[in-house]
Design an enzyme around this catalytic site. Structure first.
Site, PDB file in Angstrom:
ATOM      1  N   GLY A  81       0.823  -1.203   0.000  1.00 19.55           N
ATOM      2  CA  GLY A  81       0.000   0.000   0.000  1.00 19.55           C
ATOM      3  C   GLY A  81       0.855   1.249   0.000  1.00 19.55           C
ATOM      4  O   GLY A  81       1.896   1.323  -0.676  1.00 19.55           O
ATOM      5  N   ASP A 168      11.428  -3.388   9.188  1.00 25.47           N
ATOM      6  CA  ASP A 168      10.318  -2.527   8.796  1.00 25.47           C
ATOM      7  C   ASP A 168      10.756  -1.536   7.724  1.00 25.47           C
ATOM      8  O   ASP A 168      11.845  -0.942   7.814  1.00 25.47           O
ATOM      9  CB  ASP A 168       9.807  -1.746  10.005  1.00 25.47           C
ATOM     10  CG  ASP A 168       8.726  -2.502  10.761  1.00 25.47           C
ATOM     11  OD1 ASP A 168       8.337  -3.601  10.323  1.00 25.47           O
ATOM     12  OD2 ASP A 168       8.255  -1.980  11.803  1.00 25.47           O
ATOM     13  N   GLU A 260       4.077  -9.130  16.391  1.00 23.89           N
ATOM     14  CA  GLU A 260       4.980  -8.679  17.452  1.00 23.89           C
ATOM     15  C   GLU A 260       4.633  -9.344  18.785  1.00 23.89           C
ATOM     16  O   GLU A 260       5.525  -9.708  19.564  1.00 23.89           O
ATOM     17  CB  GLU A 260       4.919  -7.169  17.594  1.00 23.89           C
ATOM     18  CG  GLU A 260       5.930  -6.599  18.588  1.00 23.89           C
ATOM     19  CD  GLU A 260       5.979  -5.091  18.559  1.00 23.89           C
ATOM     20  OE1 GLU A 260       6.831  -4.535  17.840  1.00 23.89           O
ATOM     21  OE2 GLU A 260       5.134  -4.459  19.244  1.00 23.89           O
TER      22      GLU A 260
END
Length: 310
Positions: A81, A168, A260
């Protein structure tokens, strides 16, 4: 006894990288000390795993050892996205700081492959793009990471890569991230909670979830945005977390912080053999605390309402 030893070697070392730390002859560096060094931080866990901070390692020694081994490293990053907007900065800063001088393959998972930027990679380094479906919920994107990492290892990386780090995309490198981070199973301490009592950690607290950690349990709060280690160790982590997540989903349970939460549960019983300090995933909106002598990798400032699909 010799037969037992042979079976141990066969079952545990075949297909694994050579873990001997052999320095080249003639290497010169300042004499190490066991009585002088940093006194403002803790550099060893209770289970005797190193906690890596600036000033606790010599990069010259470590690089000389691992360059002889000709190791290969994979890195995974998910740019799904609008998160694609962070990819260029991630890739460019990785070229400057992430295992510079080593063989590195960066695997980008994205639903917008045509928007992946062109970034010049050094010799021995490669960018590989993998297409994935879009999602209407950022939680689903987060949850699928473990499945995709597991599949990547099984179908592509097995016998081709020594170490893998899962990172990330909405982050960037500022300084060295290299061989000091290598170990069997590597976790990164979350910068938001490392000074807190563990009862304040955002663990999954519902006993019905397989990510559950009871009050009084847990060592540190680890980042889902950076972890790694030997290929087969990360494969076991990803496989276990994926199964626990999917089993929870069958009972309509979603852990507080998705993968996580499951990662923190896994590392409570499967202790990491090296822990990286918050230098390895700081937060750009936070002022740097005195014990943070350098920031190596950090999450950039962003407006979640603009980039998340829900």
């Amino acid at each position: 006894m010799s037969g037992m030893l042979c079976r141990f070697v066969d079952e545990n070392l075949i297909g694994s990288p050579d873990l001997h730390l052999v320095a080249p002859d003639g290497l010169k560096y300042p004499q190490p000390s066991i009585t002088h060094g940093r006194t403002d931080i803790v550099s060893l866990t209770p289970w005797l795993a190193p906690i890596v901070w600036e000033g606790t390692f010599n990069p010259v020694i470590l690089d000389s050892i691992y360059q002889k081994k000709n190791i290969s490293i994979a890195a995974t990053v998910f740019a799904v996205g609008k998160y694609i907007m962070f990819l260029k900065n991630f890739l460019e800063t990785a070229e400057q700081h992430f295992f510079v001088g080593f063989r590195v393959n960066v695997y980008v998972f994205t639903d917008r492959p045509k928007e992946v930027p062109e970034v010049k990679m050094a010799a021995g380094r490669e960018l590989i793009v993998r297409s994935v479906p879009s999602s209407k919920r950022w939680q689903e994107i987060s949850a699928r990471r473990m499945e995709l990492i597991q599949t990547l290892i099984e179908e592509t990386l097995l016998n081709n890569v020594d170490y893998i780090f899962c990172l990330d995309v909405d982050s960037k490198f500022h300084s060295r991230w290299g061989t000091e981070s290598l170990e069997r199973l590597v976790a990164v301490i979350h910068p938001g909670y490392y000074q807190d009592d563990r009862n304040k950690f955002p663990y999954e607290r519902r006993p019905s979830s397989r990510a559950y950690l009871a009050p009084g349990e847990g060592d540190f709060y680890y980042c889902g945005g950076a972890f790694g280690g030997l290929l087969m160790e990360v494969h076991q982590l990803a496989k276990t977390c994926r199964k626990n997540f999917e089993d929870d989903a069958k009972e309509n349970i979603e852990a507080a912080w998705q993968e996580e939460s499951h990662l923190n549960r896994y590392m409570w019983t499967n202790k990491p053999s090296k822990v990286l300090s918050p230098e390895y995933l700081w937060q750009d909106f936070k002022p740097r605390n005195p014990e943070i002598h350098t920031v190596r990798f950090s999450g950039v400032i962003k407006n979640y309402a603009e980039i998340r699909p829900n």
